[in-house]
Enzyme design. Structure first.
Site, mmCIF file in Angstrom:
data_model
loop_
_atom_site.group_PDB
_atom_site.id
_atom_site.type_symbol
_atom_site.label_atom_id
_atom_site.label_comp_id
_atom_site.label_asym_id
_atom_site.label_seq_id
_atom_site.Cartn_x
_atom_site.Cartn_y
_atom_site.Cartn_z
ATOM 1 N N ASP A 123 95.036 35.799 -134.364
ATOM 2 C CA ASP A 123 94.010 35.078 -135.107
ATOM 3 C C ASP A 123 92.811 35.987 -135.294
ATOM 4 O O ASP A 123 92.527 36.842 -134.439
ATOM 5 C CB ASP A 123 93.584 33.817 -134.343
ATOM 6 C CG ASP A 123 94.674 32.753 -134.307
ATOM 7 O OD1 ASP A 123 95.415 32.635 -135.297
ATOM 8 O OD2 ASP A 123 94.771 32.034 -133.301
ATOM 9 N N ASP A 142 97.697 30.019 -140.834
ATOM 10 C CA ASP A 142 97.139 28.701 -140.496
ATOM 11 C C ASP A 142 96.465 28.079 -141.714
ATOM 12 O O ASP A 142 96.565 26.869 -141.949
ATOM 13 C CB ASP A 142 96.120 28.823 -139.366
ATOM 14 C CG ASP A 142 96.710 29.352 -138.075
ATOM 15 O OD1 ASP A 142 97.923 29.159 -137.845
ATOM 16 O OD2 ASP A 142 95.956 29.964 -137.298
#
Length: 171
Positions: A123, A142
């Site tokens: 991330d 995401d």
């Protein structure tokens, strides 16, 4: 084998694009950022930062001891297979639904790659308010899953029906 030019499987091109953008952006983040280093993009609101998530959304089961890696791999493989079948069965005239499914599939496969190869999801996008409130870090995959899910919900409520509430016939 279905003809990719005539059905909704043509949307797999978008899926491949999402995967490519996701993996490229994650590679760049890992090559350019130190763990948890914040690089402000919009000061006090949006930064790039490198974080690893061995769990699911919002770090769910991140501290489960390792078994969750293969659990989430199995879920991603199953869901991806279901999405491909769903996409293949959609009529050609549909737009919003296959768009949504292609985005979700691309995001699922991008994160699946991370889980299999790295054992965690990379991330790097951090939304926050000043330094007092932080949304969990996320990535392109995401984002694609979230946008795809929102489009799917919108399509369920508003897509594919005429004024009489009847879905148009393909043909």
């Amino acid at each position: 084998m279905p003809d990719l030019r005539n059905g909704s499987l043509r949307w797999l091109v978008l899926t491949a694009l999402v995967i490519a953008l996701d993996l490229l952006s994650k590679w760049f983040a890992e090559a350019s950022l130190q763990m948890y280093q914040q690089v402000p993009v919009i000061d006090g609101l949006f930064s790039f930062t490198l974080a690893y998530n061995p769990g699911a959304a919002f770090s769910f089961l991140a501290d489960a001891g390792g078994w969750q890696r293969w659990f989430f791999v199995a879920i991603a493989v199953g869901v991806s297979g279901m999405l491909i079948v769903w996409l293949a069965r959609l009529p050609r005239h549909k737009v919003m639904e296959p768009l949504a499914l292609a985005l979700i599939l691309g995001g699922a496969l991008g994160n699946l790659y991370d889980r299999i190869v790295h054992g965690h999801v990379v991330d790097f996008i951090l939304v926050h308010w000043q330094q007092s409130w932080f949304f969990p870090a996320f990535n392109i995959a995401d984002s694609a899953i979230t946008v795809g899910a929102a489009l799917l919900i919108l399509d369920m409520f508003f897509g594919g029906k005429n004024k009489a509430g009847v879905e148009p016939k393909a043909g």
